[in-house]
Design an enzyme around this catalytic site. Sequence first.
Site, PDB file in Angstrom:
ATOM      1  N   LYS A   1      52.931  44.048  31.737  1.00  0.00           N
ATOM      2  CA  LYS A   1      53.000  45.486  31.455  1.00  0.00           C
ATOM      3  C   LYS A   1      54.259  45.792  30.639  1.00  0.00           C
ATOM      4  CE  LYS A   1      49.285  46.776  33.733  1.00  0.00           C
ATOM      5  NZ  LYS A   1      49.333  47.419  35.034  1.00  0.00           N
TER       6      LYS A   1
ATOM      7  N   ARG B   1      47.665  40.693  40.894  1.00  0.00           N
ATOM      8  CA  ARG B   1      46.797  40.518  39.723  1.00  0.00           C
ATOM      9  C   ARG B   1      47.641  40.009  38.558  1.00  0.00           C
ATOM     10  NH1 ARG B   1      44.804  43.571  35.304  1.00  0.00           N
ATOM     11  NH2 ARG B   1      42.556  43.279  34.922  1.00  0.00           N
TER      12      ARG B   1
END
Length: 437
Positions: free
Chosen positions: A383, A416
Site C-alpha cells: 500500500k 493478506r
Amino acid sequence: MVRAVIAIGTNLVLSLARLYESAPQYVVEQPQFLNTAALVSTIRSPLDLLDALKAIEADLGRDFGAIRNGPRPIDLDIVFYGSELVDHPRLTLPHPRWEERTFAGELGASLTRGAAAWAAAGGERRLGSAEAGLAAWLPLGRPAPQQRGLLWGGALRPHVMGILNLTPDSFSDGGALLEAGGGLREALAAARRLVAAGATLLDVGGQSTRPGADLISQEEEAGRVIPFIREMRQCPDLQDVAVSVDTFYSGVAERAVAAGADVVNDVSGGRADPDMLPMVAEAGVPYVLMHSYGPPERMASGGEHLAGAEDIVGQIGDELGQMGARALEAGLLPAQIVLDPGLGFGKTAAQSSQVLGRLGDLQAALAPYGLHRAPLLVGASRKRFLAAPGQPPLERDGASAAAAALAAYQGATVIRTHNVEMTAEAVRIAHDCLTRQ
C-alpha cells in the site's frame, strides 16, 4: 478439549457462536479450552437431552471414570432450557455454575447485538436467567456453516492469505499473470507457488480496486475467476487449499462459492450490492467485511470522510461495528464474520498507519457490537502508506513484511499479502514472540 454450551428453548441448531479460547478451570494442569455455544430447538425433555449429550461424549472417547474436571476430549453442558427450572439429582437448570464460565458472556454477546434482535425475530426477550450472559440469540433456522479447514484465532498462527490477481490492471503486479499467457495453467502454477511459499488461503480477484480503476461487469469478472476456482478444485494438490473470492458482486460470489470458494472477501462490506449479505447468509461461508468509504471505484482514494474525526481508530471501529451488526441482522452467523479495517481505503497514509498500530484499540471499539473477538484481516501489502517517496509497489515488500509482523503481534488473524514467502516468515517470528510471553 472442546466445551460446548447448549442453550435450549425440533432438533435444530438455530444459532452458533464462534470458537472462544479460555484457560482451563478447576483442574488447571491441562491444555487450553476451546469453547462454543449453540442455541438449539429440541423435542427432548431435559433429562432425555442430557442422556443424548452424554452418549455423544462417550462416542467421542470421554472416560467417565476419570477425574471429573480433568482432561477430556469434549464436555457438553445444558446451561438453560428456556425458562424452565430443573432440580434433579442428575441435572440442575439453569446450570448452577454457568456464571463461572467466563466465555459465556463473550459468546452470548457475539451472537447478535442485543435482546431486541431476538424479540424482533419473533422470539422471547428473556431466556431463563440468560440476560446476564447468554442473552439475545438470533434464531436462523438452519444448520451451522461447514468450512474447509479454516480454523483461526486464539493461539493459532495467523493465516497468510496469498493474493492471486486475475486482472490486467492491478496496481501492484500489473496483470503479470495475463501477460504470461493468461491461461488457467499459468494461474494454477501461480497458486502452487503461493502455497509452496506458505500461503494457507488464496484470495482470487478479477477486478482491480486501484485508484481510478474502471469497474467491469459481473459477467466479465465471473469469466476471470470462476473457471480458475472450478479448475483448481479439480487439481489433486490444490483441492484442500482454502480459497477466497475477492468481489463486491453477489452474483460472482454466489457462483464462486458454488464452484468451490470457501470465503467471500468484499471490499465494500455489503454496501455495493444489496443482495450480498443475504446471499452470504444463505451460503453460510466466512465473509470478510471491509471498512471503506464511497463507491468501489473511489474507495482506494480520499480520506476526507475521516478529516474531522477526533478519534480515527474509534470512529472506524464504530462504523465497522455497525456494518457487522447489519450483517448479523441480514442473517449471518457471528462465526462467519471476519473484519478488515481497510488500510488505504478512504484513509490517508497517516490514518492507515495509526490504525495499523492500534488494532487493540480498534477491537475495543467493536465491543458494544459484540464483535471485539471477531477475526481481523489486515491487508497492508504494498500500500502507498508504506512507501518511501517515489517508491514503486514492487519495492515495498520489506515494509509490507514489517507491517504484517506488527499486525500479527497485535493478534490479527489473517494477513493478506503479495509476497507470501517474506510475509510468512515475518508472521512466524511475530507470532512466536507473542505466544512465548
